[in-house]
Scaffold this active site. Structure first.
Site, PDB file in Angstrom:
ATOM      1  CD  GLU A   1     -59.924 -83.139 -26.432  1.00 17.56           C
ATOM      2  OE1 GLU A   1     -60.448 -84.225 -26.131  1.00 17.56           O
ATOM      3  OE2 GLU A   1     -59.982 -82.118 -25.706  1.00 17.56           O
TER       4      GLU A   1
ATOM      5  CB  THR B   1     -55.269 -80.467  13.489  1.00 19.45           C
ATOM      6  OG1 THR B   1     -55.119 -81.885  13.448  1.00 19.45           O
ATOM      7  CG2 THR B   1     -54.113 -79.813  12.756  1.00 19.45           C
TER       8      THR B   1
ATOM      9  CD  GLU C   1     -51.963 -80.878   4.891  1.00 15.53           C
ATOM     10  OE1 GLU C   1     -51.311 -80.372   5.828  1.00 15.53           O
ATOM     11  OE2 GLU C   1     -51.953 -80.419   3.740  1.00 15.53           O
TER      12      GLU C   1
END
Length: 368
Positions: free
Chosen positions: A54, A204, A302
């Site tokens: 703003e 992973t 992930e």
């Protein structure tokens, strides 16, 4: 709201998106000031530049702001934080009408900004439901963090049509081919760009040796924090994650941080944090509390089947984002989740074909 209001609010939303990666831990906000049908000022928030959207737009508009309409994607603040209240700046500038994309769900702000403006004679309108939803989704991480002190968690997976996270290895080097296309992988990097942290499990890391970085090429204020859950501290010092660590690698473990293994990893640049563990799994809610304490608003998960299953069972996942590729693994190679999941109702289910190459994406919200 008429078609002009909608068009200007859509423009404010497009400005807000330019702040993705540049505002956290503040919300992402865009603002447009319109007088007699013409834009006289606009802007978006960037954390380092301090000014809220703003204020940026008001400075650009100058005296032309008097009697104008302001379109802002998030309810203006009415309190003093790093800056003064935006409501007072709006009133001082002589804005006659404010159109708000979404109410700020931050308890310090909620409802107070719009009430202050109305009390002072400013006409306040809210955007229709679809634009409001878009504005809220831009700041889903901020809202969750303000309400709970924990980040919003989106679980992303790439799947074959028969529900596998990987295709069978082939060739002498046993190298797996990508499940998804380059277009889909580019979208994943955009998702990483809009996140503060990327969370994965040691399984992973050991299987794929990933880098887990934001390679979208888009600007960001702070590095993507790479977080590994490693109960027994098996993370190799020779992994890509460790070798590329530069204040952006956090490892949660149940092992003592004073152990020789932990000290070796810390010397390479990894930070080790101990959290409670049970039966080889870490307490995921403790992990989220620590990330929230570090002002991590949005986490992209992930991972492989073990952590996927644990996260869903623990109830920490807010949204599923599943990329389905038109391929068949043909066998139970790497399933989406292990450990068994209870049937549950999906709060808001949407299937989208976003044309990421041949893939289609299913999004499912598990929490409102």
């Amino acid at each position: 709201m008429d078609e002009h209001d909608i068009r200007f609010m859509q423009h404010a939303l497009s400005l807000a998106r330019r702040g993705i990666g540049l505002t956290s831990p503040n919300p992402t906000v865009g603002c447009v000031i319109v007088r007699e049908g013409e834009i006289v000022g606009e802007g978006f928030h960037e954390y380092e530049k301090r000014d809220h959207a703003e204020i940026v737009a008001l400075k650009a508009a100058g005296e032309k702001a008097r009697g104008a309409t302001m379109y802002v994607t998030l309810e203006p603040c009415n309190h003093t934080g790093r800056t003064g209240p935006c409501t007072e700046a709006i009133l001082s500038a002589g804005i006659s009408r404010v159109v708000i994309g979404a109410e700020d769900l931050n308890p310090r702000v909620k409802g107070e900004g719009s009430e202050r403006l109305r009390e002072s004679g400013v006409q306040v309108d809210f955007a229709p439901a679809d634009l409001c939803q878009t504005a809220r989704e831009l700041n889903e991480g901020f809202f969750r963090w303000c309400a709970t002190g924990k980040p919003f968690v989106a679980l992303k997976s790439a799947l074959t049509l028969d529900g596998q996270l990987a295709l069978p290895a082939s060739g002498k080097k046993e190298k797996r081919e990508w499940v998804t296309s380059e277009e889909a992988r580019a979208e994943v990097h955009r998702m990483r760009h809009s996140s503060d942290a990327l969370l994965t499990g040691i399984g992973t890391v050991l299987a794929d040796d990933p880098l887990l970085t934001d390679r979208s090429g888009l600007p960001r204020r702070r590095k993507l924090l790479r977080v590994v859950l490693d109960a027994k501290l098996r993370l190799p010092a020779t992994s890509k994650l460790v070798r590329s660590a530069s204040g952006d690698l956090l490892v949660f473990t149940a092992a003592p941080p004073s152990s020789p293994r932990a000290q070796k990893l810390q010397k390479t640049g990894a930070e080790i944090v101990r959290v409670p563990g049970l039966r080889g799994l870490l307490d995921l809610k403790s992990v989220l509390r620590e990330l929230g304490r570090r002002e991590i608003l949005h986490v992209l998960l992930e991972s492989g089947p073990t952590l996927n299953g644990a996260a869903l069972r623990a109830g920490i996942v807010d949204k599923l984002v599943l990329f389905y590729s038109p391929k068949l693994a043909g066998s139970a190679t790497v399933p989406f989740a292990k450990g068994g999941l209870s049937p549950r109702k999906i709060a808001n289910y949407e299937t989208r074909n976003l044309e990421f190459g041949p893939e289609f994406v299913v999004e499912a919200r598990l929490k409102d």
